[in-house]
Design an enzyme around this catalytic site. Structure first.
Site, PDB file in Angstrom:
ATOM      1  CD  GLU A 563      -2.599  -1.698   2.363  1.00 28.51           C
ATOM      2  OE1 GLU A 563      -2.658  -0.935   3.243  1.00 28.51           O
ATOM      3  OE2 GLU A 563      -2.946  -2.690   2.379  1.00 28.51           O
ATOM      4  CD  GLU A 592      -3.889  -5.189   4.391  1.00 29.43           C
ATOM      5  OE1 GLU A 592      -5.178  -5.469   4.106  1.00 29.43           O
ATOM      6  OE2 GLU A 592      -3.427  -4.127   4.466  1.00 29.43           O
ATOM      7  CG  PHE A 615       0.992  -0.280  11.130  1.00 25.38           C
ATOM      8  CD1 PHE A 615       1.713   0.210  11.922  1.00 25.38           C
ATOM      9  CD2 PHE A 615       0.249   0.540  10.081  1.00 25.38           C
ATOM     10  CE1 PHE A 615       1.717   1.492  12.135  1.00 25.38           C
ATOM     11  CE2 PHE A 615       0.455   1.618  10.124  1.00 25.38           C
ATOM     12  CZ  PHE A 615       1.257   2.360  11.094  1.00 25.38           C
ATOM     13  CG  ASP A 617      -0.702  -4.153  14.686  1.00 23.98           C
ATOM     14  OD1 ASP A 617      -0.743  -4.419  15.889  1.00 23.98           O
ATOM     15  OD2 ASP A 617       0.227  -3.453  14.204  1.00 23.98           O
ATOM     16  CG  PHE A 618      -2.606  -3.836   8.976  1.00 24.77           C
ATOM     17  CD1 PHE A 618      -3.229  -3.698  10.400  1.00 24.77           C
ATOM     18  CD2 PHE A 618      -2.174  -2.700   8.197  1.00 24.77           C
ATOM     19  CE1 PHE A 618      -3.470  -2.400  10.691  1.00 24.77           C
ATOM     20  CE2 PHE A 618      -2.496  -1.545   8.691  1.00 24.77           C
ATOM     21  CZ  PHE A 618      -2.900  -1.199   9.823  1.00 24.77           C
ATOM     22  CG  HIS A 661      -2.374   0.830  13.859  1.00 28.39           C
ATOM     23  ND1 HIS A 661      -3.889   0.762  14.207  1.00 28.39           N
ATOM     24  CD2 HIS A 661      -2.309   1.140  12.880  1.00 28.39           C
ATOM     25  CE1 HIS A 661      -4.391   0.973  13.003  1.00 28.39           C
ATOM     26  NE2 HIS A 661      -3.483   1.218  12.203  1.00 28.39           N
TER      27      HIS A 661
END
Ligand SMILES: Cc1ncc(C[n+]2csc(CCOP(=O)(O)OP(=O)(O)O)c2C)c(N)n1
Length: 861
Positions: A563, A592, A615, A617-618, A661
């Site tokens: 991204e 993702e 991040f 987290d994703f 995040h």
């Protein structure tokens, strides 16, 4: 007798010293910070003093005292004397039992810097008392090394009298054993060359071949049905496509051998239609060594890379992403190959499908999505799993053509797919084709659910695609009824032969169990070598940028995707690369699944994608492509594919971005066989390891801590890589081993520097690569120090520290002088408020306390 001949003499010297100290306002102020009551017990001569450091004026009492004591130190008077002369390192003296410490020792040790000026005072006191002799007299007390030597001699003696059980010798090489084959060759693994087309060019022959192939698929699956019922297959998951053969043959016959195809759990027909080796397929489903995937994939994952198959796949929706990635590879290479994904009607409700189609549309990729609408997703009919009655209409949402076709009419499927393939080959992008068909069998063999009426099944069986095509060829005069029967018998004989061979084939050899987890790697990427001199100061982010730029320049197969990566991504790491490498830095939709899924497909086709997940987290939103695809496809295919891809992702807390995040998820992924996991802590390591990761032939998850991006450090001027699987001793030390991950490495180094002032030498080890882990380096250190602290930003339970602690405990349980300490975030989500966030992340004080706790006596209190 030692330096002091009597208790009176000892008390006189110590009393004079304490009187002087309690008059020194600076020393007093620092000592009062301890808020402690301390007792020293001496022996030889015996004596004791209790000192109250809780309030001014400081008081002390020789002899018995009722004060509640926080910390007590017991030692010979000679050892005490050496301490006040400044000749004794207290933590080491505690470790070697010259000083027996009880209670809040860690707290007391923090007073050491405050007491240092007292050493000079002690010398003055000795002079004032006329005991200059003690300043120069060689110590009668044994020096630490002598004490150890004496202890060793005693142990030897005892050992001779009563031999101790010998510790097993440690095989350090075995500690670092992993399943990555290391080879001298630097060559990139490639897909096997495609077998030449076996499809006849002459139209009547092609039509007859369609019939033959459909009959072969039918015979193959009817055999499997019988074999399953007889218990001859080693599985409970056989999904048959009887009744759907026209989709497989019509679509695959529209492809060239160099075109690629990804399919689903119901993929036998697709594979045979694409030309897969029938003997190899049968042996695979029988779980034999001669299977196409060496018995590691089975029915749901069978594949034959030689015919351009990218595999059957047990995850509904995954085929769409893999084919999309293959199409991306084709487009980036400027190749004319097209890819095709088979998927079911149920799969069109999968997020992966939607991300794949949108991604393919946005990049105008040469990929065809063939939705095989067999009316059911498992037991749920179409009308109950979507309100879209015509699945081809799903294409409208993505701005691509969508066509519905009779999936039982092989010629209609063939013509429709051919048109879409030609369009894609001309560069006009993807298409979605819905083939309306029906499966005659249950969702899975052995199924007992009743969700279809016999009338419905009979209605569809009346439209048997094979019978319809046979009748048509007879009507066209291309075959006779006898020909049809001969073809049927030929198919059955072929399948019977394949089954006979499969049943006679050996089972996979035991040693194959651990083969094909990873693709072979050039040994040069794993071989430790002396690092080149680092001369140039750069930030961690700049180091990563250089690695990307150098590897892109070196290898045209490397491309970036993520991204906003052309703008640098969230942390500006990739800024400027789009200009330097036009067409090779791709800004993706916020998808993702598609980013990593397409990377998987592209990597299978020989590209080297480096993707960025904004991040870490994703990573949860692309778990399937990472965990079920990237990590598994080599193994499940019996080593047919390599997956050279890198997923870079920033992790960690500290920027006030709260729980979604800020996570440190490294440990989570270390339990997924098939992934390499790297987490560098310095610019030097970041650059060298990212270059190694990009050259690796395997999937690498590359964690970058956000707070490190702006840290600076020196890197070499020229080309270098940092070896994968080699830990780095960032600081040597004798007393305590600290294994620190990522952002915790600089913190551990700061704490180690401070503790060195207090006489504790901490060895800081940065594993750098979590998988494969250099356990040998960690263990060598622990054998030296006997004490281990792990420190990570992630949470405690199942953290990486737990793994290291377990491995140390199982390898050298008797060499630890104290239990392992684990420092980590507590088992909580990372909070937003700065004060809470700081509380959650391990800080210097927490680590320091953990280290100092080793020097508190276990008999405390
Ligand atoms: C992601 C995922 N969810 C659920 C399943 C379990 N499952 C296997 S096949 C299947 C039905 C798929 O239906 P469809 O896409 O229509 O394909 P069909 O079985 O009809 O060929 C399901 C739910 C799975 N394998 N993968």
């Amino acid at each position: 007798m030692g330096v002091f001949r009597s208790k009176q003499e000892l008390y006189a010297v110590m009393g004079a010293l304490f009187d002087r100290l309690k008059e020194d306002p600076e020393i007093v102020a620092r000592l009062l910070e301890g808020n402690l009551v301390v007792r020293f017990r001496w022996h030889d001569p015996e004596g004791e003093v209790t000192i109250d450091l809780r309030r001014a004026p400081i008081t002390y009492t020789f002899g018995p005292s009722d004060l509640p004591v926080d910390v007590e130190m017991e030692q010979s008077a000679d050892v005490a004397h050496r301490f006040w002369l400044g000749e004794l390192q207290v933590p080491r003296a505690i470790a070697t039992r010259q000083v027996i410490a009880r209670g809040s020792v860690a707290k007391a040790l923090r007073l050491l810097p405050a007491i240092r000026p007292a050493f000079a005072v002690y010398r003055e006191v000795l002079k004032e008392l006329g005991r200059e002799d003690l300043l120069s007299t060689p110590m009668s007390a044994p020096k630490p090394f002598k004490a150890r030597a004496w202890w060793r001699r005693l142990q030897d003696l005892l050992g001779r009298l009563r031999p101790e059980p010998r510790l097993p010798s440690i095989d350090f090489a075995a500690l670092n054993r992993h399943f990555i084959p290391l080879v001298e060759s630097e060559a990139t693994p490639t897909l096997p060359s495609p077998v030449p087309s076996i499809l006849p060019a002459h139209l009547p022959d092609l039509k007859r071949e369609m019939l033959r192939r459909m009959l072969l698929i039918r015979a193959f699956e009817e055999h499997l049905s019988r074999a399953f019922a007889q218990g001859r297959l080693p599985t409970e998951a056989i999904h048959l496509s009887i009744g759907q053969e026209a989709v497989a043959v019509g679509a695959c016959f529209a492809l060239q051998p160099t075109d690629l195809m990804a399919t689903t759990h119901r993929g036998h027909g697709h594979m045979i239609a694409k030309g897969a080796d029938v003997d190899g397929m049968m042996a695979e489903i029988y779980g034999r060594a001669t299977g196409l995937c060496k018995g590691k994939g089975g029915s749901m994952h069978v594949t034959d890379a030689r015919v351009g198959a990218l595999g059957a796949n047990g995850i509904v929706g995954a085929s769409a992403l893999i084919a999309t990635g293959a199409a991306l590879a084709s487009k980036l290479r400027g190749s004319s190959s097209v890819s095709l994904a088979f998927l079911g009607d149920g799969a069109t409700n999968q997020g992966m499908f939607h991300e794949a189609v949108n991604f393919a549309a946005v990049f105008n990729l040469p990929v065809i999505f063939v939705v095989e609408n067999n009316q059911y997703a498992e037991f749920t009919p179409l009308a109950r799993h979507t309100r879209v009655t015509r699945l081809a209409d799903r294409a409208i949402a993505y701005g691509i053509p969508g066509v519905q076709v009779d999936g039982n009419d092989v010629w209609a499927v063939y013509e429709t797919v051919t048109e879409a393939v030609e369009r894609a080959r001309r560069g006009e992008g993807p298409a979605l084709i819905e083939c309306v068909t029906y499966r005659w069998c249950g969702h899975v063999e052995g199924e007992s659910a009743r969700y279809r009426s016999p009338e419905e099944i009979a209605r569809w069986q009346a439209r048997d695609p094979i019978r319809m095509w046979g009748e048509r060829l007879q009507a066209e005069g291309l075959i006779s009824a006898a020909d049809l029967e001969a073809l049927r018998q030929e198919a059955e004989a072929r399948v019977a032969e394949a089954a006979r061979k499969a049943e006679a084939a050996p089972l996979p050899p035991p040693e194959s169990l651990t083969e094909d987890v990873f693709a072979p790697e050039p040994i040069s990427l794993y071989r430790p070598s002396p690092p080149p001199p680092a001369t140039r100061e750069v930030t961690y982010a700049q180091a990563l940028w250089e690695a990307l730029a150098e590897e892109m320049a070196r290898d045209p197969a490397v491309f970036l995707m993520g991204e906003d990566v052309s703008h640098g991504g969230y942390f500006a790491v990739t800024a400027g690369l789009a200009e330097e490498f036009p067409g090779r830095v791709l800004d993706t939709p916020i998808s993702e699944y598609a980013i990593v899924g397409a990377a998987v497909g592209a990597a299978m086709c020989g590209m080297r994608p480096v993707v960025e997940i904004l991040f870490s987290d994703f990573l949860t939103t692309c778990m399937d492509p990472l965990v079920n695809q990237a990590a598994k496809l080599r193994y499940m295919s019996g080593g047919q594919y390599a997956l050279p891809l890198v997923v870079r992702t920033p992790g960690g807390a500290g920027l006030g971005m709260a729980a979604q995040h800020s996570q440190s998820l490294e440990a989570l992924f270390t339990g997924i066989p098939g992934l390499i996991v790297i987490a560098p802590s310095t610019p030097f390591d970041a650059k060298g390891l990212l270059k190694a990761a990009i050259r690796s032939n395997n999937p690498v998850l590359f964690f970058e801590n956000k707070l490190l991006y702006l840290q600076t450090g020196k890197i070499p001027e020229g080309e270098y890589v940092v070896p994968i699987g080699v830990a780095d001793v960032k600081r040597p030390g004798r007393d305590v081993t600290v294994v620190a991950l990522g952002s915790m490495v600089p913190l551990a180094l700061r704490v180690a520097d401070e503790l060195a002032q207090e006489g504790i030498e901490v060895e800081v080890i940065d594993p750098r690569t979590l998988v494969p882990l250099d356990m040998a380096t960690i263990l060598r250190s622990v054998l030296k120090t006997g004490r281990l602290v792990t420190v990570e930003e992630g949470t405690l339970t199942h953290g990486f520290g737990a793994e290291i602690a377990a491995r140390v405990a199982e390898t050298v349980p008797h060499r630890l002088k104290a239990p392992v300490r684990r420092v980590s975030a507590p088992d909580i989500p990372i909070p937003y408020a700065r004060s809470l966030e700081q509380q959650a992340i391990p800080g210097e004080e927490t680590l320091r306390t953990a280290i100092l706790s080793f020097f508190e006596s276990v008999q405390a209190g």
